[in-house]
Structure formats: structure tokens, C-alpha cells
Design a protein around this motif. Structure first.
Motif, short mmCIF file in Angstrom:
data_model
loop_
_atom_site.label_atom_id
_atom_site.label_comp_id
_atom_site.label_asym_id
_atom_site.label_seq_id
_atom_site.Cartn_x
_atom_site.Cartn_y
_atom_site.Cartn_z
N PRO A 71 -32.15 46.98 -11.56
CA PRO A 71 -33.17 47.82 -10.92
C PRO A 71 -33.90 48.68 -11.95
O PRO A 71 -33.33 49.09 -12.96
CB PRO A 71 -32.37 48.67 -9.94
CG PRO A 71 -31.01 48.74 -10.55
CD PRO A 71 -30.78 47.43 -11.24
N PHE A 72 -35.17 48.94 -11.67
CA PHE A 72 -36.00 49.75 -12.56
C PHE A 72 -36.08 51.16 -12.00
O PHE A 72 -36.56 51.38 -10.88
CB PHE A 72 -37.40 49.14 -12.66
CG PHE A 72 -38.34 49.94 -13.53
CD1 PHE A 72 -38.18 49.96 -14.91
CD2 PHE A 72 -39.37 50.66 -12.97
CE1 PHE A 72 -39.05 50.69 -15.71
CE2 PHE A 72 -40.24 51.39 -13.76
CZ PHE A 72 -40.08 51.40 -15.14
N ALA A 73 -35.62 52.14 -12.76
CA ALA A 73 -35.68 53.56 -12.42
C ALA A 73 -34.88 53.83 -11.13
O ALA A 73 -34.17 52.97 -10.62
CB ALA A 73 -37.11 54.03 -12.28
N VAL A 74 -35.02 55.03 -10.62
CA VAL A 74 -34.21 55.44 -9.47
C VAL A 74 -34.65 54.76 -8.18
O VAL A 74 -33.86 54.62 -7.24
CB VAL A 74 -34.28 56.97 -9.29
CG1 VAL A 74 -33.63 57.67 -10.46
CG2 VAL A 74 -35.72 57.45 -9.11
N LEU A 126 -32.22 52.75 2.86
CA LEU A 126 -31.16 53.70 3.20
C LEU A 126 -29.79 53.19 2.77
O LEU A 126 -29.00 53.92 2.16
CB LEU A 126 -31.18 53.97 4.70
CG LEU A 126 -30.03 54.83 5.25
CD1 LEU A 126 -30.07 56.23 4.64
CD2 LEU A 126 -30.10 54.90 6.77
N ILE A 127 -29.52 51.92 3.03
CA ILE A 127 -28.19 51.37 2.75
C ILE A 127 -28.02 51.01 1.29
O ILE A 127 -26.98 51.30 0.67
CB ILE A 127 -27.94 50.14 3.66
CG1 ILE A 127 -27.91 50.56 5.12
CG2 ILE A 127 -26.64 49.44 3.27
CD1 ILE A 127 -27.77 49.40 6.09
N VAL A 128 -29.03 50.37 0.70
CA VAL A 128 -28.89 49.84 -0.66
C VAL A 128 -29.24 50.89 -1.71
O VAL A 128 -28.53 51.04 -2.71
CB VAL A 128 -29.78 48.58 -0.83
CG1 VAL A 128 -29.67 48.04 -2.26
CG2 VAL A 128 -29.38 47.50 0.17
N ARG A 129 -30.33 51.65 -1.49
CA ARG A 129 -30.81 52.58 -2.52
C ARG A 129 -30.57 54.04 -2.19
O ARG A 129 -30.89 54.93 -2.98
CB ARG A 129 -32.31 52.35 -2.76
CG ARG A 129 -32.63 50.96 -3.32
CD ARG A 129 -34.12 50.71 -3.33
NE ARG A 129 -34.43 49.39 -3.85
CZ ARG A 129 -34.36 48.27 -3.15
NH1 ARG A 129 -33.99 48.33 -1.87
NH2 ARG A 129 -34.64 47.10 -3.69
N ARG A 130 -30.06 54.33 -1.00
CA ARG A 130 -29.77 55.70 -0.58
C ARG A 130 -31.02 56.57 -0.54
O ARG A 130 -30.99 57.76 -0.86
CB ARG A 130 -28.73 56.35 -1.51
CG ARG A 130 -27.45 55.56 -1.68
CD ARG A 130 -26.71 55.42 -0.37
NE ARG A 130 -25.47 54.67 -0.54
CZ ARG A 130 -24.66 54.32 0.46
NH1 ARG A 130 -25.01 54.65 1.71
NH2 ARG A 130 -23.56 53.63 0.24
N LEU A 131 -32.14 56.00 -0.16
CA LEU A 131 -33.42 56.72 -0.02
C LEU A 131 -33.71 57.60 -1.25
O LEU A 131 -33.75 58.83 -1.16
CB LEU A 131 -33.41 57.58 1.25
CG LEU A 131 -33.36 56.81 2.58
CD1 LEU A 131 -33.30 57.78 3.75
CD2 LEU A 131 -34.57 55.89 2.73
#
Length: 547
Positions: free
Chosen positions: A45-48, A85-90
Motif C-alpha cells: 500500500p502507498f501511504a496511510v 472501514l475493515i481493511v484500512r480502518r478509515l
């Protein structure tokens, strides 16, 4: 969820949605699949905010709207929000998250709806170059616009720096585009055609070669990896040429999964992953282009074969009409003569005393005319039965393959699955190949018509061949149709006996005549799941003994 079904309407096709479950069930299935795919593809993944180099869930979103319609458009927004929400936690601010979800959902939903516009007449089976060009063109344009909007939202909210805009755009664009190029065609063909190449040694070997090449390429030193990546074009093009578009889409999915797995196992850098995915986009477009060209070519050949078959049937009907007129003229003469000789015999027997010599002479002449009329009828039967029986040694597999080659386009067009099951080491038979092939073709056609008229979506025809004795081989055509018609089950196979509205009743009668001329028997019987039409042929004892 019941898969959509294609019904022909005029010269085009229309997708008819028939789902046994509710709209909610379909949406939840899509939502769950979207989250799972997002989780599985969450690599490098790129960045947050986590832009990944492969997004198969984008291809899933395209397929959802194309297959099921605009009523599922709200699920595109919900799926991305739940996945974030599930994968990246918003990770984004609420406003940015809202805008990203809005831009992505509207962008891809609008693109998919554009393809379903009646003006475009997009073919969901992707069996033409036009349909493939529309899919690629709309996908590239919409993904580019969505990627631009995505990175601008990130820039305006200070999530990404100006120096990283280009890198963020490239990652978003390549990731979504490879998802659509690889995943959407695969899903469209899976839902509309439900037809992929059967597992074979050739297909398996090509897949193993592809995966081995991937592993070998990524195991090399850095300077050679990208140069040798083009080796992968060879198996993909081979698959596309041999198995057309369904094979190409399946090969691309396996190649993409293998590429991601190899990248993870060999611990490639993030920059290299994006470069590999860009090369994969080119590979996918090449495979799809070759696959659709081969599909178009095969469809053209099938249509030509169907037209030739139609012309052949029309020619035979016209010839039979001319021949029937000739037969009517010829048979009228012996019938008239029979009537005259019968009247002479009657007059001779009524004399007093009866003229027995005249009676015998008139009776003999009448018998001769009866035999002449029978010869005329036999000529008609021989003509319809495709000439005399000239037997020679013939392979059973060849007889079946030649018959199927004529009717295969019609089976494919009707969506009927067909297969052959031949007993191992089955010996050759003594047969007039052309006539026996016509019998097999007639039985297969009857089965296909029964399946089509019954509206079966899971139609299946199996052709079996096995030794039933040391002298005879039995060939059977088995279907899973509605079963044997009671009207036919109660009567023997005779000419002009048919339950078809536009049938002449000659097919089975002529087939029986051909098989009996070979010394065999034709049987039609109902089974627990359809009809079994079988016939026997004599084994070529000389060839069988020598082998």
C-alpha cells in the motif's frame, strides 16, 4: 442467486435477470466479495490511505452493474466504505472519505451504466471486437477520471504532497485498470456464457509454463526481470489462440494471481510491483485482443457452416420436390396398369365358361406392375437414405466427431453442454460413414430440439459407445430433456410419425432404415432423466482381430 440467462431477440442479445433470491442477497454477496478481494489484494500500500497496485474489486464493481443493472448502484458506495472501514480502518478525514467514495462510486457506476445504454448495444458476452473496445475504452477513461479526482481530494485535504501526486495517480490508475482488464471479462464470460475450456493436458501445461516463467523471471537479477517479462506473452497468446476469449480470460486471472504470489514470495520493491502491473496491463490487453479475434473468427466459421448446412438442406428439399414429381408421374403408370389388368381379370372370370388363361395372364401383368411400383418406392427410399450402403472399416470416434462437427455450432448457440464417452480400446465398425454420421446427427438434433423446446437451461447431451457383444457395438445419444413423448412411446418407429408441429416424421424412420441396412437395430426409450436413443453396428472383425 440464479445466474442471468441470455435470450436471443432479433439479431442481438438481451440479458434476462432471473434471480431466485432477493435483491438484498445479491447485494450482500457483492459486498462480501468486495471486502474479501480488497483484503487479499492489500499489498504494497502507498501511504496511510493505502493505494494498492492491484484492485480486483474494481473489476467486480463493473461486472455487478453490467450484469444486474443500475438498481445495484448504491452498493458500490457501500462496498467501498465498508472495505475502507475493515481493511484500512478509515485513514482519511470524514470529508475526504465521503468525497473519495462518492467520486469512485459515481465514476465507475456511470461508466458501467454507459456500457449498458441501448445506443451502444454492448455485448455482455464480449464476443466481438466492438464490445471489447468499448469495455477497454470506457474503463481507461473512467479510471483516469476517478484517479484524478481521487488524488485531488487527497491533495486538497493535505493527505498527499504535491511531489507525490504523480506516483499516487499512477498507482491508483494501474491498480484499478488491471482489476478491470483481468477480472471483469472473466466474470462477464462466467455469468453469460458459463463456458470455459475443459481441463486438459495442454491447458495445464501452459499454466505451469506461465507460473514457472513468472517464478524464474522474478528470481533473476534486477536488470533482466523486466526484459524477460515479455516471455509471458507466449503462453497467453497460445492460450488465446487455442481456447479463444474464455481461455484467455481464465489464463489472465491465473497469471495475475501467480504474479502477485511470486512478487510476495520474492520480496519485490514497491516500485517494481507497479512496473510489473503496468506490464501486466499490456499483457492483459494483448491476450484479450487475440482472444476476441479468435472468437470472432470461430463464430464466423460457425455461421458459415450453419449457412452451408441450411443451403444443403434447402437444396435437398428442392431436389426431393422435383424427384417426388417424377415419382408421382412414374408410379401413376403402374397403378393405372394394375387397375386395367384387374378389370380384365374380373371380366375374364365372369365369362361363361371363365377364361382362365386370360385371368392368369392379366394377374401376371398386374403382379409385374406391383413390383415396378415397389421399385419406384425403393428408389425414393434409397434417395432419402443417402444412397446405397457401401460399408468399410470406420473408427467410432471419427463417426461421432464428424457428426458433432456439423451440429456443434447449433449446440453452442443453444448453450447445450455435450460430451462423448467412448469405451476404451473400442474396435472399428463396418459402416457407410456418411449414412451413420447422418443417423448420429439426426439423434443429436432431436435431443437438442427437445431440450430447447423444454426451456432447459442445463441441457446436456452425452454420446456413448460401448461393446455390447463380440459382434456389435452400441452407440447411444442420451439427453436430460423432458423425456419420451407418450404418443411416440406407444407406437413403432414409422415414417411420417411425429409430434413436432413442423416435422415430417421422416428422421427416425430413415435412421432406422439406415441402421437396419447395416444389420443393426435402432431403439428409443425413456430414462429417469430424459431419453436414450441407441443403435447397434457390426464390428469389423478383420480389423479387430489384427489389432
Amino acid at each position: 442467486m440464479q445466474l442471468p440467462r441470455l435470450e436471443e431477440v432479433g439479431s442481438g442479445t438481451q440479458l434476462v435477470h432471473r434471480m431466485s433470491r432477493s435483491h438484498l442477497a445479491v447485494g450482500l454477496a457483492y459486498l462480501a466479495s468486495y471486502v474479501v478481494l480488497d483484503k487479499l489484494s492489500y499489498i504494497h500500500p502507498f501511504a496511510v490511505f493505502g493505494i494498492t497496485p492491484w484492485n480486483p474489486q474494481t473489476g467486480l464493481s463493473f461486472a455487478l452493474i453490467l450484469l444486474f443493472g443500475r438498481q445495484y448502484l448504491p452498493w458500490l458506495f457501500a462496498a467501498q466504505l465498508v472495505a475502507d472501514l475493515i481493511v484500512r480502518r478509515l485513514p482519511l478525514p470524514p470529508t475526504a472519505e465521503f468525497l473519495v467514495v462518492l467520486i469512485t462510486g459515481l465514476g465507475y457506476g456511470t461508466a458501467a451504466l454507459l456500457l449498458t445504454s441501448p445506443r451502444i448495444k454492448f455485448d455482455l458476452t464480449l464476443s466481438s471486437r466492438g464490445a471489447m473496445l468499448w469495455l477497454i475504452g470506457v474503463a481507461v477513461a473512467s479510471i483516469a477520471l476517478v484517479s484524478v479526482g481521487y488524488v485531488l481530494v487527497l491533495l486538497l485535504h493535505g493527505v498527499v504532497a504535491e511531489a507525490d501526486l504523480g506516483q499516487a495517480f499512477v498507482r491508483a490508475f494501474v491498480g484499478d485498470l488491471i482489476g478491470v482488464m483481468v477480472f471483469t471479462p472473466f466474470l462477464l464470460i462466467a455469468f453469460t456464457r458459463r463456458q470455459f475450456p475443459a481441463l486438459s493436458w495442454e491447458m495445464g501445461a501452459l499454466m505451469l509454463i506461465t507460473l514457472a516463467a513468472l517464478w524464474g523471471i522474478l528470481s533473476l537479477n534486477q536488470p533482466f526481470r523486466f526484459q524477460l517479462f515479455y516471455i509471458l506473452f507466449l503462453p497467453i497468446v497460445w492460450i488465446a489462440v487455442r481456447f479463444s476469449l474464455p481461455g484467455a480470460t481464465a489464463g489472465l486471472v491465473i497469471t495475475q494471481i501467480g504474479l502477485i504470489a511470486s512478487i510476495e514470495l520474492t520480496d519485490q520493491s514497491t516500485g517494481d510491483v507497479v512496473a510489473y502491473q503496468a506490464l501486466m496491463v499490456i499483457l492483459a490487453m494483448t491476450g484479450l485482443a487475440v482472444g476476441v479475434l479468435v472468437t470472432e473468427q470461430r463464430r464466423t466459421q460457425n455461421q458459415l457452416r450453419l449457412h452451408q448446412d441450411a443451403l444443403h438442406r434447402a437444396s435437398r428439399v428442392a431436389t426431393m420436390g422435383e424427384f417426388a414429381a417424377t415419382v408421382a408421374h412414374e408410379i401413376n403408370q403402374p397403378l393405372t396398369a394394375i387397375g386395367n389388368y384387374a378389370r380384365l381379370a374380373k371380366l375374364a372370370i365372369e365369362r361363361s365358361p371363365p377364361d382362365l388363361e386370360a385371368v392368369a395372364k392379366a394377374s401376371g401383368e398386374a403382379i409385374a406392375q406391383v413390383e415396378r411400383a415397389g421399385a419406384v418406392v425403393n428408389r425414393l427410399r434409397d434417395f432419402i437414405s443417402i444412397g446405397r450402403v457401401e460399408t468399410q472399416s470406420a473408427a467410432v470416434s471419427t463417426l461421432i466427431d464428424e457428426a458433432l462437427s456439423i451440429f456443434r455450432p447449433e449446440l453452442d448457440r443453444s448453450g447445450i453442454v455435450y460430451a462423448t464417452q467412448l469405451e476404451r480400446d473400442i474396435p472399428p465398425v463396418l459402416a457407410d460413414a456418411l449414412q451413420v454420421e447422418q443417423v448420429i446427427l439426426n439423434l443429436v438434433r432431436n435431443a437438442a430440439e427437445a431440450l430447447t423446446n423444454a426451456g432447459r437451461n442445463d441441457g446436456r447431451i452425452i454420446i456413448e459407445a460401448a461393446m455390447r457383444s463380440k459382434q456389435m457395438i452400441t452407440i447411444s445419444v442420451i439427453d436430460n430433456g423432458p423425456g419420451l413423448d407418450p404418443d411416440l412411446a406407444m407406437q413403432p418407429i414409422t415414417a411420417f410419425a411425429t409430434t413436432k408441429r413442423d416435422g415430417l416424421g421422416l428422421g427416425l424412420s430413415l435412421s432406422r432404415s439406415i441402421i437396419e441396412a447395416h444389420g443393426g437395430q435402432l431403439h428409443i426409450e425413456g430414462t429417469s432423466s430424459g431419453v436414450c436413443a441407441s443403435f447397434t453396428l457390426p464390428i469389423d472383425q478383420d480389423r479387430s482381430a489384427s489389432s
